[in-house]
Design an enzyme around this catalytic site. Structure first.
Site, PDB file in Angstrom:
ATOM      1  N   ARG A  41      45.278 -12.203  -6.157  1.00 33.82           N
ATOM      2  CA  ARG A  41      45.139 -13.609  -5.801  1.00 33.82           C
ATOM      3  C   ARG A  41      46.370 -14.446  -5.508  1.00 33.82           C
ATOM      4  NH1 ARG A  41      41.678 -16.046 -10.675  1.00 33.82           N
ATOM      5  NH2 ARG A  41      40.096 -15.676  -9.121  1.00 33.82           N
ATOM      6  N   TYR A 161      25.654 -11.100 -15.532  1.00 35.26           N
ATOM      7  CA  TYR A 161      25.615 -10.921 -14.068  1.00 35.26           C
ATOM      8  C   TYR A 161      24.355 -10.175 -13.640  1.00 35.26           C
ATOM      9  CZ  TYR A 161      30.364 -12.644 -13.542  1.00 35.26           C
ATOM     10  OH  TYR A 161      31.478 -13.446 -13.530  1.00 35.26           O
TER      11      TYR A 161
HETATM   12  O1  CP3 Z   1      40.705 -12.820  -7.716  1.00 35.75           O
HETATM   13  C1  CP3 Z   1      41.435 -11.836  -7.572  1.00 35.75           C
HETATM   14  O2  CP3 Z   1      42.364 -11.502  -8.310  1.00 35.75           O
HETATM   15  C2  CP3 Z   1      41.169 -11.015  -6.361  1.00 35.75           C
HETATM   16  C3  CP3 Z   1      40.351  -9.827  -6.573  1.00 35.75           C
HETATM   17  C4  CP3 Z   1      39.070 -10.058  -7.329  1.00 35.75           C
HETATM   18  C5  CP3 Z   1      38.832  -9.559  -8.635  1.00 35.75           C
HETATM   19  N1  CP3 Z   1      37.534  -9.847  -8.963  1.00 35.75           N
HETATM   20  C6  CP3 Z   1      39.805  -8.801  -9.420  1.00 35.75           C
HETATM   21  C7  CP3 Z   1      39.652  -8.704 -10.870  1.00 35.75           C
HETATM   22  C8  CP3 Z   1      37.921 -10.688  -6.898  1.00 35.75           C
HETATM   23  C9  CP3 Z   1      37.681 -11.419  -5.597  1.00 35.75           C
HETATM   24  C10 CP3 Z   1      36.947 -10.552  -7.935  1.00 35.75           C
HETATM   25  C11 CP3 Z   1      35.550 -11.014  -7.890  1.00 35.75           C
HETATM   26  C12 CP3 Z   1      35.039 -11.520  -9.159  1.00 35.75           C
HETATM   27  N2  CP3 Z   1      34.597 -10.732 -10.189  1.00 35.75           N
HETATM   28  C13 CP3 Z   1      34.966 -12.860  -9.562  1.00 35.75           C
HETATM   29  C14 CP3 Z   1      35.285 -14.042  -8.726  1.00 35.75           C
HETATM   30  C15 CP3 Z   1      36.731 -14.230  -8.750  1.00 35.75           C
HETATM   31  C16 CP3 Z   1      37.093 -15.458  -8.022  1.00 35.75           C
HETATM   32  O3  CP3 Z   1      37.678 -16.332  -8.697  1.00 35.75           O
HETATM   33  O4  CP3 Z   1      36.799 -15.576  -6.846  1.00 35.75           O
HETATM   34  C17 CP3 Z   1      34.499 -12.870 -10.869  1.00 35.75           C
HETATM   35  C18 CP3 Z   1      34.309 -14.067 -11.748  1.00 35.75           C
HETATM   36  C19 CP3 Z   1      34.260 -11.516 -11.240  1.00 35.75           C
HETATM   37  C20 CP3 Z   1      33.772 -11.023 -12.529  1.00 35.75           C
HETATM   38  C21 CP3 Z   1      34.924 -10.713 -13.379  1.00 35.75           C
HETATM   39  N3  CP3 Z   1      35.905  -9.794 -13.036  1.00 35.75           N
HETATM   40  C22 CP3 Z   1      35.218 -11.210 -14.667  1.00 35.75           C
HETATM   41  C23 CP3 Z   1      34.389 -12.227 -15.424  1.00 35.75           C
HETATM   42  C24 CP3 Z   1      36.383 -10.587 -15.087  1.00 35.75           C
HETATM   43  C25 CP3 Z   1      37.061 -10.734 -16.399  1.00 35.75           C
HETATM   44  C26 CP3 Z   1      38.283 -11.551 -16.268  1.00 35.75           C
HETATM   45  C27 CP3 Z   1      38.072 -13.030 -16.164  1.00 35.75           C
HETATM   46  O5  CP3 Z   1      38.625 -13.606 -15.229  1.00 35.75           O
HETATM   47  O6  CP3 Z   1      37.427 -13.614 -17.045  1.00 35.75           O
HETATM   48  C28 CP3 Z   1      36.815  -9.718 -14.043  1.00 35.75           C
HETATM   49  C29 CP3 Z   1      37.979  -8.848 -14.135  1.00 35.75           C
HETATM   50  C30 CP3 Z   1      38.860  -8.726 -12.947  1.00 35.75           C
HETATM   51  N4  CP3 Z   1      38.552  -8.988 -11.650  1.00 35.75           N
HETATM   52  C31 CP3 Z   1      40.190  -8.228 -12.988  1.00 35.75           C
HETATM   53  C32 CP3 Z   1      40.679  -8.230 -11.691  1.00 35.75           C
HETATM   54  C33 CP3 Z   1      42.036  -7.812 -11.200  1.00 35.75           C
HETATM   55  C34 CP3 Z   1      40.877  -7.649 -14.210  1.00 35.75           C
HETATM   56  C35 CP3 Z   1      41.405  -8.485 -15.202  1.00 35.75           C
HETATM   57  C36 CP3 Z   1      42.768  -9.067 -14.979  1.00 35.75           C
HETATM   58  O7  CP3 Z   1      43.501  -8.712 -14.060  1.00 35.75           O
HETATM   59  O8  CP3 Z   1      43.082  -9.893 -15.812  1.00 35.75           O
END
Ligand code: CP3
Length: 354
Positions: A41, A161
């Protein structure tokens, strides 16, 4: 090198890192720092390599995952890498029809609401996620003494989810199942616990030095409901990976009232969001656990002086802890200036050098 000697090498090289020492509550040369969502991001080099590649597809390409995971380590000098993936990857891998929609998050085509729906969740086998094993093998070879954190979504957050069909603010369908059909609920979170445990095992077997369980949305629950309906499933996940002896981190947002229970579930390190100062958090968690956190991620939008003042407050509140891993209270926000993150790592290292 054989796969097994790769993972041994990765973990052995990282064993004395500040991050793993802090997780084990041992003395450290400086407070270790990493950031949730550091990979992705906010980084222009991330947006460049991701161009035109959908999120879930990018998680299945080991070279790309390796590059994205390494980017913040190179740029910021953080004390740990976090594997680039998503909490819904293991669900996709067992055939759940879901997608990650830009600007929305995970969207599930057919939400799970009935016992018949539950049958669609089969166990996860390591062969379902060969790209994870491959990427972690490549990463640990590149990372040397920098530890790699593996992660997974906790049963409650994954269930939310699957049941809602996408992101939610109220979790109304999730709670309707939890309260209305507790047997279906317990069977669902139990299956998710097995899937999550299997996904973490794959990452540890491949060489991850620590794991974090994200129960990002558990803060929606009252403590009594968390204890009764959620904690047993999360405890099952922690128990399932205990034998490896790698630190287990447990994190959620808005979980001030749950911190004690989240430690009790079996974590070695409890993640704290920015709402509870660390000196109060340690009282709630009790002895024998390290804490991770907890600078408000929006502080990084303020001028440098303000960031330093707020960082000093976090470090002062952490002064009496046995083990402290510096982090933000939640993930890096997409519009954060990457240079502010680099400066923050330097600042924490300088202020805590011993
Ligand atoms: O936003 C980015 O960093 C780009 C890549 C991306 C990730 N997930 C990486 C990720 C994207 C577009 C997503 C989609 C996604 N999945 C979202 C929307 C993100 C957004 O803001 O647009 C969401 C909420 C999810 C579900 C999710 N993924 C949750 C609830 C978590 C736990 C962490 C948190 O934020 O509460 C994840 C983990 C996640 N998604 C990680 C990464 C790289 C790993 C954790 C980390 O790097 O800390």
């Amino acid at each position: 090198m054989s796969e097994r000697s790769h993972q041994q090498t990765g973990r052995t090289a990282a064993h004395d890192s500040a991050f793993l020492r802090a997780c084990r509550r041992e003395p450290v040369p400086h407070t270790p720092v990493w950031f949730m969502r550091q990979a992705g991001r906010s980084l222009p080099e991330y947006r460049k390599v991701r161009e035109g590649i959908p999120m879930l597809e990018s998680c299945m390409r080991p070279e790309l995952v390796t590059e994205i995971t390494l980017q913040p380590v190179r740029r910021h000098g953080v004390d740990a890498a976090i594997f680039f993936s998503d909490i819904v990857v293991p669900l996709k891998a067992i055939g759940v029809d879901l997608d990650i929609k830009p600007g929305v998050g995970p969207v599930v085509a057919e939400p799970i609401r009935t016992r018949a729906d539950l049958e669609r969740l089969r166990p996860l086998e390591p062969t379902d996620v060969p790209y994870v094993t491959e990427a972690i093998g490549m990463l640990t070879a590149e990372l040397g003494a920098t530890p790699l954190i593996g992660f997974a979504g906790a049963p409650f957050t994954l269930a939310s989810y699957l049941i809602e069909g996408g992101p939610s603010r109220t979790y109304e369908n999730t709670k309707a199942m939890m309260y209305g059909d507790p047997q279906l609920w317990v069977d669902l979170v139990d299956r998710l616990a097995d899937i999550t445990a299997a996904f973490l095992r794959v990452q540890i077997e491949a060489g991850a030095s620590a794991v974090q369980l994200f129960d990002s949305w558990a803060g929606a629950l009252a403590p009594a409901d968390y204890r009764r309906h959620v904690m047993p499933a999360s405890a099952k996940v922690f128990d399932a990976v205990a034998e490896y002896g790698v630190p287990r981190i447990h994190f959620g947002v808005g979980t001030g009232e749950l911190l004690g229970l989240m430690g009790e579930a079996g974590a070695d390190v409890v993640g704290v969001d920015w709402r509870v100062p660390l000196d109060e958090a340690v009282r709630r968690v009790g002895p024998g656990k390290a804490l991770q956190g907890n600078l408000d991620p929006t502080v990084l939008f303020a001028p440098r002086q303000a960031v330093e003042t707020k960082t000093d407050e976090v470090l002062a509140a952490a002064a009496g802890l046995e083990g402290h891993v510096f982090n933000l209270g939640h993930g890096v926000m997409p519009t954060t200036d990457p240079d502010a993150l680099t400066r923050l790592v330097e600042y924490v290292h300088e202020r805590t050098a011993r």
